[in-house]
Design a protein around this motif. Structure first.
Motif, short mmCIF file in Angstrom:
data_model
loop_
_atom_site.label_atom_id
_atom_site.label_comp_id
_atom_site.label_asym_id
_atom_site.label_seq_id
_atom_site.Cartn_x
_atom_site.Cartn_y
_atom_site.Cartn_z
N GLN A 77 101.99 136.46 53.10
CA GLN A 77 100.72 135.83 53.47
C GLN A 77 99.56 136.49 52.72
N LYS A 78 99.64 137.82 52.61
CA LYS A 78 98.57 138.54 51.92
C LYS A 78 98.50 138.13 50.45
N ARG A 79 99.69 137.92 49.86
CA ARG A 79 99.71 137.57 48.42
C ARG A 79 99.07 136.21 48.13
N ILE A 80 99.18 135.31 49.09
CA ILE A 80 98.60 133.98 48.84
C ILE A 80 97.39 133.70 49.73
N ASP A 81 96.89 134.75 50.39
CA ASP A 81 95.75 134.58 51.29
C ASP A 81 94.50 134.16 50.52
N PRO A 82 93.97 132.97 50.82
CA PRO A 82 92.78 132.54 50.08
C PRO A 82 91.57 133.46 50.28
N ARG A 83 91.56 134.24 51.37
CA ARG A 83 90.43 135.14 51.60
C ARG A 83 90.37 136.25 50.57
N ARG A 84 91.53 136.63 50.07
CA ARG A 84 91.54 137.69 49.04
C ARG A 84 90.95 137.22 47.73
N VAL A 85 91.05 135.92 47.47
CA VAL A 85 90.51 135.40 46.21
C VAL A 85 89.16 134.74 46.47
N ASN A 86 88.55 135.11 47.57
CA ASN A 86 87.28 134.51 47.92
C ASN A 86 86.19 134.97 46.96
N GLY A 87 85.48 134.05 46.40
CA GLY A 87 84.39 134.39 45.50
C GLY A 87 84.47 133.63 44.20
N GLY A 88 83.85 132.46 44.16
CA GLY A 88 83.66 131.76 42.90
C GLY A 88 82.45 132.40 42.24
N ILE A 89 82.49 132.55 40.91
CA ILE A 89 81.35 133.18 40.24
C ILE A 89 80.64 132.17 39.38
N PHE A 90 79.32 132.17 39.46
CA PHE A 90 78.53 131.31 38.57
C PHE A 90 78.28 132.09 37.29
N LEU A 91 78.72 131.54 36.18
CA LEU A 91 78.57 132.22 34.89
C LEU A 91 77.67 131.40 33.98
N GLY A 92 76.90 132.07 33.14
CA GLY A 92 76.07 131.37 32.18
C GLY A 92 74.62 131.28 32.60
N LEU A 93 74.23 132.09 33.60
CA LEU A 93 72.83 132.13 34.04
C LEU A 93 72.26 133.50 33.72
N GLY A 106 71.65 136.08 35.37
CA GLY A 106 71.91 136.74 36.64
C GLY A 106 73.24 136.25 37.16
N THR A 107 73.93 137.11 37.92
CA THR A 107 75.26 136.75 38.41
C THR A 107 75.16 136.35 39.88
N VAL A 108 75.83 135.24 40.22
CA VAL A 108 75.82 134.74 41.60
C VAL A 108 77.27 134.57 42.05
N VAL A 109 77.62 135.15 43.19
CA VAL A 109 78.96 134.98 43.75
C VAL A 109 78.87 134.02 44.92
N LYS A 110 79.67 132.96 44.86
CA LYS A 110 79.71 131.97 45.92
C LYS A 110 80.94 132.24 46.78
N SER A 111 80.72 132.63 48.02
CA SER A 111 81.82 132.83 48.96
C SER A 111 82.11 131.51 49.66
N HIS A 112 83.34 131.31 50.12
CA HIS A 112 83.69 130.09 50.87
C HIS A 112 82.76 129.92 52.07
N GLY A 113 82.34 128.69 52.36
CA GLY A 113 81.48 128.43 53.51
C GLY A 113 82.13 128.86 54.81
N SER A 114 83.46 128.77 54.86
CA SER A 114 84.17 129.08 56.10
C SER A 114 84.75 130.50 56.11
N ALA A 115 84.30 131.34 55.15
CA ALA A 115 84.85 132.69 55.04
C ALA A 115 84.61 133.49 56.32
N ASP A 116 85.60 134.30 56.71
CA ASP A 116 85.40 135.24 57.82
C ASP A 116 84.95 136.58 57.24
#
Lengths: 364, 364
Positions: B296-312, B314-324
């Protein structure tokens, strides 16, 4: 499509005079003709109505078929010396394909001797040859490949198309895919009123490409009682129970198909790792064997084996190149179900009717 | 990007004078500010160097932060009365977003007070506001969102971009994505020489869209020592060990991302069904608990939480709206790693250099 051909009568049941005839390209797959014949034998045991026209090297095939009791008297072998390999380019096959088992298998459908052709061969070559020999259905601009996708629906699968016949699709093509996919769902999966969705990146109105907005309106107009159009769906909906048929262009569909297969395989491999992790987990795996086998069956790619080429004057089922006997048998079963339902004629009628409805003034 | 702002000094470590400052939009997620503050506390316990500027309702935030010992003296609260909701349209937010916690969080990066911003808010609105407030990096036409994908690689993840910043991408954009993705892989995943692949429907030369063929040549030319270009990859390669960074347009990337998530969830649910199938399988599940948790840990979406906005700028990390809290903490950890490596300046340099190489006569 069921006109008899004078010199090559279809091998129908001698007692009843009826039967479903499937044309088999026995040489194309990675595993050779023995696996294809084994798959035919599995299917023949389950379906007494099934007959085959088998295309390939006669000396090899006659031996393989003679060893299978369930195939006795049910196969008509057509010798074809050539084989299309997995590496052959579609353009080469179009020029030099005559005399191959693939060409010959399509010919039986073209001549009306068989209702459906099944091949494990190279997808690109099979599509190119099918287009050339069977020609496009009137009103269809781009034929499509439809695949089955494991889902939470009672029927166990959803349909997605196009998964790679063409990398482009305009709004009119997407409408055709919706009509053909709905017809396939009715005849292949037995759904009376399939729900069709259009794949997009978001369900909000302001998102998405121009051709998708146009297709959205056209499909909505065409959905007049024979299927429900539920609007845009997202990648996460592919296995969902809210849709039966997912419509997309061949580029996106192919990426989604391979992404889904790759992810399922990754999770499966991680699961195997987890169970071989310790003595305790190995013991647990033995205890859970039945349940794990049940899980494996639900996501077994062999069960969903059989991409269908839609939009031609004849139905072609493409089995995985690496399919084993069970996989080949699944593809033949699908071909049999479609042939039995008179799918090809129904599909042609639906496409003609739906296109008229979507383009009529004020809808239908 | 580390210039001090006169009226709002960044809350750096009082002893050493150094530290990494992350700007947090505390109000945007589905689960409210308590979960965001809990995630901040988790991160703060693990990283003594981390400091926060926290944006949102001061009366709420001061109470939540006061209850977390690990956050004592490490947060600078900035009051923002407004909140961008999950349903707000990007166009509305652009017009009326001033005074929201999201706007304020980006402002701290724009002013150089914080190195990276983290938000759980609405992706479309966050991207639109980021574009308007931070502006595009010189030489970048379309910013991208990069995500992490569970993989067989030693680092455990692959990077894919764009997964939805823009539904279009031409060859030049795809080149930029390759350069930005490679820079992210070096600084975010610590890969010295990342392998970059371009997503396509087949590896044969004759397949694919025109812009992909052009991008293929441009990326090949730009790969001069800082990364390896391995050519075209397919959907099945997303979790593979032969590639680290997968480049594609935002439409295809978004469909692939959601298809992968949906498939993993389907297999996971089928697995749960399998283990609750019988008394024997329930007992097996208890025995295999440790191994299953590891899976479960290997495929846990929470571990890969964080889309990054690139090309601005400044760096912005987008976390899932439903993240705990664990998900928020993973997103903050990623922001911290990138800030510590001086990612933003390195990225800007690589983009400038790589674009010059790809467009130079005769290559570089």
């Amino acid at each position: 499509m069921t006109v008899e051909h004078a010199t090559n009568p279809a091998p129908r049941d001698p007692d009843t005079g009826v039967g479903v005839v499937i044309s088999i390209d026995a040489m194309g797959g990675d595993r050779g003709p023995a696996v294809v014949v084994a798959g035919m034998a599995e299917s023949a045991e389950k379906n007494p109505e099934i007959r085959f026209i088998v295309h390939g090297d006669e000396s090899v095939l006659s031996g393989l078929i003679a060893r299978r009791r369930s195939l006795a008297g049910r196969c008509d072998i057509r010798h074809a010396a050539g084989t299309v390999t997995m590496d052959d380019k579609p353009s080469q096959v179009l020029r030099k394909g005559e005399g191959t088992s693939m060409w010959s298998a399509l010919e039986s459908v073209k001549q009306g001797e068989a209702q459906v052709a099944v091949s494990c061969g190279n997808t690109g070559a099979l599509m190119a040859l099918s287009m050339m020999r069977l020609r496009k259905l009137p009103g269809v601009n781009r034929p499509a490949i439809a695949c089955l996708w494991p889902s939470r629906n009672p029927q166990g699968f959803n349909i997605m198309l196009d998964v790679g016949a063409d990398i482009r699709a305009d709004a009119h093509d997407l409408l055709q895919y919706a009509l053909m996919g709905a017809s396939y769902a009715r005849n292949g999966l037995g759904l009376e009123r399939p729900r069709v969705g259009l794949l997009n990146v978001g369900t909000e109105e302001h998102k998405g490409r121009a051709e998708l907005k146009q297709a959205h309106e056209m499909i909505e107009k065409a959905a007049n009682g024979s299927f429900d159009y539920i609007g845009f769906v997202e990648g996460g909906d592919l296995p969902s129970a809210r849709v039966d048929v997912i419509v997309t262009d061949g580029f996106t569909g192919n990426v989604a198909l391979k992404t889904g297969e790759g992810t399922a395989k990754l999770v499966g491999d991680f699961l195997k790792d987890a169970f071989s992790n310790s003595i305790m987990s190995k013991f647990a795996a033995i205890l859970a064997m039945t349940s794990l086998k049940r899980l494996q069956k639900r996501i077994d790619p062999r069960r969903v084996n059989g991409g269908i080429f839609l939009g031609l004057n004849g139905t072609v089922v493409k089995s995985h190149g690496s399919a084993d006997a069970t996989g080949v048998s699944a593809a033949i079963k699908l071909a049999f179900t479609l042939a039995q339902s008179g799918f090809q004629d129904r599909l042609a009628a639906r496409v003609a009717q739906g296109t008229a409805a979507a383009t009529a003034e004020g809808g239908a």
